[in-house]
Scaffold this motif. Sequence first.
Motif, PDB file in Angstrom:
ATOM      1  N   TYR A  49      -6.255   9.081   0.741  1.00 27.79           N
ATOM      2  CA  TYR A  49      -5.741   7.992  -0.091  1.00 27.79           C
ATOM      3  C   TYR A  49      -6.199   6.641   0.463  1.00 27.79           C
ATOM      4  O   TYR A  49      -6.690   5.782  -0.280  1.00 27.79           O
ATOM      5  CB  TYR A  49      -4.215   8.055  -0.148  1.00 27.79           C
ATOM      6  CG  TYR A  49      -3.610   7.061  -1.118  1.00 27.79           C
ATOM      7  CD1 TYR A  49      -3.457   7.387  -2.463  1.00 27.79           C
ATOM      8  CD2 TYR A  49      -3.205   5.795  -0.690  1.00 27.79           C
ATOM      9  CE1 TYR A  49      -2.918   6.463  -3.362  1.00 27.79           C
ATOM     10  CE2 TYR A  49      -2.665   4.875  -1.579  1.00 27.79           C
ATOM     11  CZ  TYR A  49      -2.519   5.217  -2.912  1.00 27.79           C
ATOM     12  OH  TYR A  49      -1.996   4.318  -3.803  1.00 27.79           O
ATOM     13  N   ALA A  50      -6.043   6.466   1.770  1.00 30.28           N
ATOM     14  CA  ALA A  50      -6.438   5.202   2.392  1.00 30.28           C
ATOM     15  C   ALA A  50      -7.938   4.957   2.271  1.00 30.28           C
ATOM     16  O   ALA A  50      -8.382   3.812   2.137  1.00 30.28           O
ATOM     17  CB  ALA A  50      -6.029   5.199   3.858  1.00 30.28           C
ATOM     18  N   GLY A  51      -8.717   6.031   2.301  1.00 28.69           N
ATOM     19  CA  GLY A  51     -10.169   5.886   2.306  1.00 28.69           C
ATOM     20  C   GLY A  51     -10.833   5.857   0.953  1.00 28.69           C
ATOM     21  O   GLY A  51     -11.979   5.404   0.845  1.00 28.69           O
ATOM     22  N   THR A  52     -10.130   6.311  -0.095  1.00 26.01           N
ATOM     23  CA  THR A  52     -10.813   6.446  -1.391  1.00 26.01           C
ATOM     24  C   THR A  52     -10.063   5.869  -2.576  1.00 26.01           C
ATOM     25  O   THR A  52     -10.634   5.755  -3.660  1.00 26.01           O
ATOM     26  CB  THR A  52     -11.090   7.931  -1.706  1.00 26.01           C
ATOM     27  OG1 THR A  52      -9.844   8.619  -1.954  1.00 26.01           O
ATOM     28  CG2 THR A  52     -11.826   8.615  -0.572  1.00 26.01           C
ATOM     29  N   MET A  53      -8.811   5.514  -2.407  1.00 21.91           N
ATOM     30  CA  MET A  53      -8.011   5.052  -3.544  1.00 21.91           C
ATOM     31  C   MET A  53      -7.648   3.574  -3.388  1.00 21.91           C
ATOM     32  O   MET A  53      -7.682   3.013  -2.300  1.00 21.91           O
ATOM     33  CB  MET A  53      -6.732   5.882  -3.666  1.00 21.91           C
ATOM     34  CG  MET A  53      -6.983   7.376  -3.806  1.00 21.91           C
ATOM     35  SD  MET A  53      -7.907   7.836  -5.304  1.00 21.91           S
ATOM     36  CE  MET A  53      -6.661   7.519  -6.564  1.00 21.91           C
ATOM     37  N   GLY A  54      -7.251   2.966  -4.493  1.00 23.44           N
ATOM     38  CA  GLY A  54      -6.849   1.569  -4.443  1.00 23.44           C
ATOM     39  C   GLY A  54      -8.005   0.679  -4.025  1.00 23.44           C
ATOM     40  O   GLY A  54      -9.173   1.002  -4.230  1.00 23.44           O
ATOM     41  N   GLY A  55      -7.682  -0.461  -3.438  1.00 27.20           N
ATOM     42  CA  GLY A  55      -8.717  -1.394  -3.015  1.00 27.20           C
ATOM     43  C   GLY A  55      -8.189  -2.372  -2.007  1.00 27.20           C
ATOM     44  O   GLY A  55      -7.436  -2.001  -1.099  1.00 27.20           O
ATOM     45  N   LYS A  56      -8.515  -3.645  -2.188  1.00 27.25           N
ATOM     46  CA  LYS A  56      -8.175  -4.645  -1.177  1.00 27.25           C
ATOM     47  C   LYS A  56      -6.675  -4.856  -1.034  1.00 27.25           C
ATOM     48  O   LYS A  56      -6.227  -5.404  -0.016  1.00 27.25           O
ATOM     49  CB  LYS A  56      -8.863  -5.969  -1.497  1.00 27.25           C
ATOM     50  CG  LYS A  56      -8.476  -6.595  -2.835  1.00 27.25           C
ATOM     51  CD  LYS A  56      -9.286  -7.850  -3.068  1.00 27.25           C
ATOM     52  CE  LYS A  56      -8.927  -8.503  -4.405  1.00 27.25           C
ATOM     53  NZ  LYS A  56      -9.736  -9.734  -4.653  1.00 27.25           N
ATOM     54  N   GLU A  57      -5.880  -4.390  -2.014  1.00 33.02           N
ATOM     55  CA  GLU A  57      -4.432  -4.531  -1.880  1.00 33.02           C
ATOM     56  C   GLU A  57      -3.872  -3.682  -0.736  1.00 33.02           C
ATOM     57  O   GLU A  57      -2.747  -3.886  -0.279  1.00 33.02           O
ATOM     58  CB  GLU A  57      -3.725  -4.162  -3.192  1.00 33.02           C
ATOM     59  CG  GLU A  57      -3.694  -2.692  -3.542  1.00 33.02           C
ATOM     60  CD  GLU A  57      -4.962  -2.197  -4.229  1.00 33.02           C
ATOM     61  OE1 GLU A  57      -4.985  -1.020  -4.634  1.00 33.02           O
ATOM     62  OE2 GLU A  57      -5.914  -2.999  -4.364  1.00 33.02           O
ATOM     63  N   LEU A  58      -4.676  -2.726  -0.255  1.00 34.03           N
ATOM     64  CA  LEU A  58      -4.238  -1.898   0.873  1.00 34.03           C
ATOM     65  C   LEU A  58      -4.559  -2.540   2.222  1.00 34.03           C
ATOM     66  O   LEU A  58      -4.103  -2.055   3.255  1.00 34.03           O
ATOM     67  CB  LEU A  58      -4.907  -0.517   0.812  1.00 34.03           C
ATOM     68  CG  LEU A  58      -4.434   0.441  -0.288  1.00 34.03           C
ATOM     69  CD1 LEU A  58      -5.223   1.744  -0.219  1.00 34.03           C
ATOM     70  CD2 LEU A  58      -2.935   0.718  -0.163  1.00 34.03           C
ATOM     71  N   ASN A  59      -5.317  -3.637   2.216  1.00 31.51           N
ATOM     72  CA  ASN A  59      -5.725  -4.240   3.480  1.00 31.51           C
ATOM     73  C   ASN A  59      -4.508  -4.651   4.304  1.00 31.51           C
ATOM     74  O   ASN A  59      -3.606  -5.348   3.825  1.00 31.51           O
ATOM     75  CB  ASN A  59      -6.599  -5.465   3.227  1.00 31.51           C
ATOM     76  CG  ASN A  59      -7.232  -5.997   4.500  1.00 31.51           C
ATOM     77  OD1 ASN A  59      -7.751  -5.226   5.309  1.00 31.51           O
ATOM     78  ND2 ASN A  59      -7.211  -7.314   4.681  1.00 31.51           N
TER      79      ASN A  59
END
Length: 308
Positions: free
Chosen positions: A261-271
């Motif tokens: 999930y951390a590596g392939t989903m979402g985007g900059k909002e996970l930073n």
Amino acid sequence: MGQAFSEAYPPKPTFNVADVPDLSGKVIIVTGGNSGIGKETVKALLQQNARVYIGARSAERASKAIKELKDMTGKEASFLDIDLEDLKSVKAAAAEFQSQETQLHVLFNNAGVMMCPTSMVTVGGYDFHFGTNVLGHFYLTKLLLPTLLSTAEISGENVRIVNTSSSGHTFVKTIDFNTLKDGPARRKLSPRVLYSQSKFGNVVLANELAHRYGDQGITSTALNPGNLQSNLQRYLNPVLNKLFQWFILYPTPFGALTLLYAGTMGGKELNGKYLIPWARVGNPGEGVDDRELGKAFWNWCEEQVIDI
């Protein structure tokens, strides 16, 4: 207590391996990708057509894993020879990767050790937990940053750096710099405290990386993959290890979910986020978001690798 219980006994996952998008054209490194959650992560990445490098110190074990993964997925990963406790090996591995690839979309700093005897130190004399779990990955990340930043600029997409931590990071509140290299102060600490401090360091550096490079296309996260059945417990007392296996630990494939999930989903909002099992955003422990500590720790780590 609420999140601690939820991390130890997470609800049924809402994100699954089948949700990983097509990764054609993506180049990915997974340290410790020859076993445990690293291997499960590589398996899913290969199934979605990524070009994957397995970072490991044993060519024999990596070759075996690569063959098994090819039998399961029909896709072949590549071996990246790296021993995280030896900074010269880390430097050589980064140079080897950059001689073969011009892009890097995801770096999974996943390999780690737990509860090693206090007598164990790295080639450079660092605490074995810290040297392997933290400093080796810091140096690898530093060396690969130019490639990551270039990839972000060329692709127009955020690239990912995913740091595997642990719920164990909550058992300490800061970093005692006097215990990171071997000496009297370090030898007074138990393996549990040294392990917890290394996992605390993983989160601190992930946060500092997010602050420094988040506006340049880097999405940096840290995570707790969960309490899992893997060879990470190999240094535990055999009886205690068996009890963990029976009553606390989940099957290894579950652990890959949060990494994926951390590596392939979402985007900059996970930073700058801290993820918890299974593929959820949670809150890290006290002290990891101290910016002054983050800056000091980053600078200290840079001083350790300046002359490698």
